[in-house]
Design a protein around this motif. Structure first.
Motif, PDB file in Angstrom:
ATOM      1  N   PHE A 192      -4.617 -13.905  17.204  1.00  0.00           N
ATOM      2  CA  PHE A 192      -6.120 -14.367  17.606  1.00  0.00           C
ATOM      3  C   PHE A 192      -6.161 -15.282  18.637  1.00  0.00           C
ATOM      4  CE2 PHE A 192      -9.702 -17.163  16.520  1.00  0.00           C
ATOM      5  CZ  PHE A 192     -10.722 -16.534  16.544  1.00  0.00           C
ATOM      6  N   GLY A 193      -4.883 -15.646  19.120  1.00  0.00           N
ATOM      7  CA  GLY A 193      -4.642 -16.394  20.182  1.00  0.00           C
ATOM      8  C   GLY A 193      -4.592 -18.047  19.875  1.00  0.00           C
ATOM      9  N   ILE A 194      -4.079 -18.268  18.612  1.00  0.00           N
ATOM     10  CA  ILE A 194      -3.996 -19.772  18.332  1.00  0.00           C
ATOM     11  C   ILE A 194      -2.342 -19.923  18.141  1.00  0.00           C
ATOM     12  CG2 ILE A 194      -4.176 -21.557  16.422  1.00  0.00           C
ATOM     13  CD1 ILE A 194      -6.675 -20.654  17.871  1.00  0.00           C
ATOM     14  N   HIS A 195      -1.708 -20.506  19.192  1.00  0.00           N
ATOM     15  CA  HIS A 195      -0.416 -20.832  18.803  1.00  0.00           C
ATOM     16  C   HIS A 195       0.010 -22.074  18.414  1.00  0.00           C
ATOM     17  CE1 HIS A 195       0.116 -16.920  20.789  1.00  0.00           C
ATOM     18  NE2 HIS A 195      -0.668 -17.285  21.478  1.00  0.00           N
ATOM     19  N   GLY A 196      -0.772 -23.339  18.696  1.00  0.00           N
ATOM     20  CA  GLY A 196      -0.583 -24.646  18.552  1.00  0.00           C
ATOM     21  C   GLY A 196      -0.950 -24.805  17.158  1.00  0.00           C
TER      22      GLY A 196
ATOM     23  N   LYS B 140     -16.081 -22.648  18.465  1.00  0.00           N
ATOM     24  CA  LYS B 140     -16.333 -21.427  18.297  1.00  0.00           C
ATOM     25  C   LYS B 140     -15.242 -20.510  17.648  1.00  0.00           C
ATOM     26  CE  LYS B 140     -14.208 -20.693  23.083  1.00  0.00           C
ATOM     27  NZ  LYS B 140     -14.550 -20.563  24.430  1.00  0.00           N
ATOM     28  N   HIS B 141     -14.257 -21.086  17.482  1.00  0.00           N
ATOM     29  CA  HIS B 141     -13.162 -20.164  16.730  1.00  0.00           C
ATOM     30  C   HIS B 141     -13.044 -20.553  15.356  1.00  0.00           C
ATOM     31  CE1 HIS B 141     -11.295 -19.286  20.766  1.00  0.00           C
ATOM     32  NE2 HIS B 141     -11.098 -20.388  21.089  1.00  0.00           N
ATOM     33  N   LEU B 142     -13.941 -21.253  14.822  1.00  0.00           N
ATOM     34  CA  LEU B 142     -13.752 -21.586  13.317  1.00  0.00           C
ATOM     35  C   LEU B 142     -13.950 -20.231  12.445  1.00  0.00           C
ATOM     36  CD1 LEU B 142     -13.880 -23.707  11.106  1.00  0.00           C
ATOM     37  CD2 LEU B 142     -16.396 -23.747  11.160  1.00  0.00           C
ATOM     38  N   ASP B 143     -14.828 -19.349  12.607  1.00  0.00           N
ATOM     39  CA  ASP B 143     -14.958 -18.257  11.905  1.00  0.00           C
ATOM     40  C   ASP B 143     -13.810 -17.402  11.905  1.00  0.00           C
ATOM     41  OD1 ASP B 143     -17.344 -19.108  10.477  1.00  0.00           O
ATOM     42  OD2 ASP B 143     -18.628 -17.948  12.148  1.00  0.00           O
ATOM     43  N   GLY B 144     -13.177 -17.158  13.156  1.00  0.00           N
ATOM     44  CA  GLY B 144     -12.051 -16.286  13.131  1.00  0.00           C
ATOM     45  C   GLY B 144     -10.777 -17.015  12.620  1.00  0.00           C
TER      46      GLY B 144
ATOM     47  N   THR C 248     -10.617 -19.259  10.076  1.00  0.00           N
ATOM     48  CA  THR C 248     -10.652 -19.155   8.499  1.00  0.00           C
ATOM     49  C   THR C 248     -10.613 -17.880   7.939  1.00  0.00           C
ATOM     50  OG1 THR C 248     -13.288 -19.332   8.976  1.00  0.00           O
ATOM     51  CG2 THR C 248     -11.976 -21.569   8.460  1.00  0.00           C
ATOM     52  N   ASP C 249     -11.086 -16.780   8.736  1.00  0.00           N
ATOM     53  CA  ASP C 249     -10.924 -15.477   8.272  1.00  0.00           C
ATOM     54  C   ASP C 249      -9.487 -14.900   8.299  1.00  0.00           C
ATOM     55  OD1 ASP C 249     -13.745 -15.388   7.861  1.00  0.00           O
ATOM     56  OD2 ASP C 249     -14.030 -14.004   9.910  1.00  0.00           O
ATOM     57  N   VAL C 250      -8.858 -15.373   9.293  1.00  0.00           N
ATOM     58  CA  VAL C 250      -7.301 -15.041   9.335  1.00  0.00           C
ATOM     59  C   VAL C 250      -6.598 -15.569   8.056  1.00  0.00           C
ATOM     60  CG1 VAL C 250      -5.215 -15.345  10.764  1.00  0.00           C
ATOM     61  CG2 VAL C 250      -7.114 -14.616  11.774  1.00  0.00           C
ATOM     62  N   VAL C 251      -6.663 -16.832   7.946  1.00  0.00           N
ATOM     63  CA  VAL C 251      -5.855 -17.678   6.921  1.00  0.00           C
ATOM     64  C   VAL C 251      -6.519 -17.266   5.564  1.00  0.00           C
ATOM     65  CG1 VAL C 251      -5.681 -19.986   5.965  1.00  0.00           C
ATOM     66  CG2 VAL C 251      -5.907 -19.721   8.355  1.00  0.00           C
ATOM     67  N   THR C 252      -7.710 -16.944   5.393  1.00  0.00           N
ATOM     68  CA  THR C 252      -8.173 -16.554   3.995  1.00  0.00           C
ATOM     69  C   THR C 252      -7.577 -15.252   3.849  1.00  0.00           C
ATOM     70  OG1 THR C 252     -10.476 -17.846   4.351  1.00  0.00           O
ATOM     71  CG2 THR C 252     -10.532 -16.107   2.607  1.00  0.00           C
ATOM     72  N   LYS C 253      -7.861 -14.130   4.874  1.00  0.00           N
ATOM     73  CA  LYS C 253      -7.316 -12.703   4.521  1.00  0.00           C
ATOM     74  C   LYS C 253      -5.834 -12.655   4.236  1.00  0.00           C
ATOM     75  CE  LYS C 253     -11.194 -10.592   7.013  1.00  0.00           C
ATOM     76  NZ  LYS C 253     -11.694  -9.979   8.033  1.00  0.00           N
ATOM     77  N   VAL C 254      -5.154 -13.434   4.849  1.00  0.00           N
ATOM     78  CA  VAL C 254      -3.725 -13.513   4.750  1.00  0.00           C
ATOM     79  C   VAL C 254      -3.092 -14.106   3.359  1.00  0.00           C
ATOM     80  CG1 VAL C 254      -1.509 -14.250   5.455  1.00  0.00           C
ATOM     81  CG2 VAL C 254      -2.977 -13.163   7.021  1.00  0.00           C
ATOM     82  N   ALA C 255      -3.800 -15.332   2.887  1.00  0.00           N
ATOM     83  CA  ALA C 255      -3.370 -16.116   2.091  1.00  0.00           C
ATOM     84  C   ALA C 255      -4.023 -15.694   0.661  1.00  0.00           C
ATOM     85  CB  ALA C 255      -3.748 -17.606   2.238  1.00  0.00           C
ATOM     86  N   ARG C 256      -5.009 -14.817   0.485  1.00  0.00           N
ATOM     87  CA  ARG C 256      -5.544 -14.546  -0.791  1.00  0.00           C
ATOM     88  C   ARG C 256      -4.748 -13.564  -1.485  1.00  0.00           C
ATOM     89  NH1 ARG C 256     -11.154 -12.979   0.283  1.00  0.00           N
ATOM     90  NH2 ARG C 256     -11.777 -15.015   0.129  1.00  0.00           N
ATOM     91  N   THR C 257      -4.436 -13.912  -2.728  1.00  0.00           N
ATOM     92  CA  THR C 257      -3.933 -13.061  -3.598  1.00  0.00           C
ATOM     93  C   THR C 257      -5.028 -12.654  -4.736  1.00  0.00           C
ATOM     94  OG1 THR C 257      -2.742 -14.789  -5.101  1.00  0.00           O
ATOM     95  CG2 THR C 257      -1.536 -13.897  -3.113  1.00  0.00           C
ATOM     96  N   GLY C 258      -5.792 -13.616  -5.151  1.00  0.00           N
ATOM     97  CA  GLY C 258      -6.593 -13.628  -5.978  1.00  0.00           C
ATOM     98  C   GLY C 258      -6.399 -14.302  -7.452  1.00  0.00           C
TER      99      GLY C 258
ATOM    100  N   VAL D  45     -12.059 -28.454   6.669  1.00  0.00           N
ATOM    101  CA  VAL D  45     -12.802 -28.281   8.193  1.00  0.00           C
ATOM    102  C   VAL D  45     -13.222 -29.662   8.235  1.00  0.00           C
ATOM    103  CG1 VAL D  45     -14.198 -27.546   9.839  1.00  0.00           C
ATOM    104  CG2 VAL D  45     -13.019 -25.817   7.935  1.00  0.00           C
ATOM    105  N   SER D  46     -12.892 -30.476   9.315  1.00  0.00           N
ATOM    106  CA  SER D  46     -13.615 -31.630   9.717  1.00  0.00           C
ATOM    107  C   SER D  46     -13.456 -31.779  11.319  1.00  0.00           C
ATOM    108  CB  SER D  46     -12.563 -32.870   9.109  1.00  0.00           C
ATOM    109  OG  SER D  46     -11.152 -32.496   9.740  1.00  0.00           O
ATOM    110  N   ARG D  47     -14.509 -32.457  11.661  1.00  0.00           N
ATOM    111  CA  ARG D  47     -14.870 -32.601  13.028  1.00  0.00           C
ATOM    112  C   ARG D  47     -13.958 -33.544  13.735  1.00  0.00           C
ATOM    113  NH1 ARG D  47     -17.721 -30.161  15.930  1.00  0.00           N
ATOM    114  NH2 ARG D  47     -18.894 -29.219  14.283  1.00  0.00           N
ATOM    115  N   MET D  48     -13.483 -33.332  14.807  1.00  0.00           N
ATOM    116  CA  MET D  48     -12.610 -34.295  15.617  1.00  0.00           C
ATOM    117  C   MET D  48     -13.405 -34.914  16.733  1.00  0.00           C
ATOM    118  SD  MET D  48      -9.911 -33.758  14.118  1.00  0.00           S
ATOM    119  CE  MET D  48      -9.019 -35.066  15.030  1.00  0.00           C
ATOM    120  N   GLU D  49     -13.291 -36.167  16.899  1.00  0.00           N
ATOM    121  CA  GLU D  49     -13.868 -37.043  18.050  1.00  0.00           C
ATOM    122  C   GLU D  49     -13.241 -36.645  19.292  1.00  0.00           C
ATOM    123  OE1 GLU D  49     -16.328 -39.098  18.046  1.00  0.00           O
ATOM    124  OE2 GLU D  49     -16.805 -38.473  15.884  1.00  0.00           O
TER     125      GLU D  49
END
Length: 112
Positions: free
Chosen positions: A23-27, A68-72, A74-84, A93-97
Motif C-alpha cells: 500500500f506504500g506504507i513503510h514507516g 487520505k490513507h485512513l481507509d486503505g 485500516t482495510d489492510v490491517v483488518t483483512k489480514v488480522a481478522r480470523t473471526g 485512530v487519533s488526530r495528530m497535531e
C-alpha cells in the motif's frame, strides 16, 4: 495527519507489514505488549496446579499517515488480522497535531 494504533496477534505481524508495504506504507513502530479485552486470558495447568493467565502477548503497531490513507490502511490491517475469533485485536485512530523530522526540520505531512 492521523495516528493508527493496532493491537494484533503476534502471528500476523509479518503479513500486515507486507500488506502495508504494498500500500506504500513503510514507516511504523512495533512494540511487544501484553493485554486482554474480551478474550479475558486463558487457564493453563502446570504441574497439576491451575493458573489463570489474563494478560496475553500482543503486538502494537503505530503508524502516522495522511488523512487520505485512513481507509486503505485500516482495510489492510483488518483483512489480514481478522480470523473471526475473539482476540483478533483492535484499531484506534487519533488526530495528530504535527510531526517534525528531526534531521531536516520538516513539519507536517512532509515529515512523514
Amino acid at each position: 495527519m492521523l495516528k493508527i494504533e493496532a493491537i494484533i496477534r503476534p502471528g500476523v505481524l509479518e503479513d500486515i507489514k507486507e500488506g502495508l508495504a504494498k500500500f506504500g506504507i513503510h514507516g511504523m513502530t512495533v512494540s511487544q505488549v501484553m493485554g486482554c479485552g474480551l478474550q479475558k486470558g486463558r487457564t493453563e495447568v502446570y504441574r497439576g496446579t491451575e493458573y489463570s493467565i489474563n494478560l496475553l502477548p500482543k503486538v502494537k503497531i503505530e503508524i502516522i499517515i495522511a488523512d487520505k490513507h485512513l481507509d486503505g490502511v485500516t482495510d489492510v490491517v483488518t483483512k489480514v488480522a481478522r480470523t473471526g475469533e475473539i482476540g483478533d485485536g483492535k484499531i484506534f485512530v487519533s488526530r495528530m497535531e504535527d510531526a517534525i523530522r528531526i534531521r531536516t526540520g520538516e513539519k507536517g505531512e512532509s515529515a512523514l
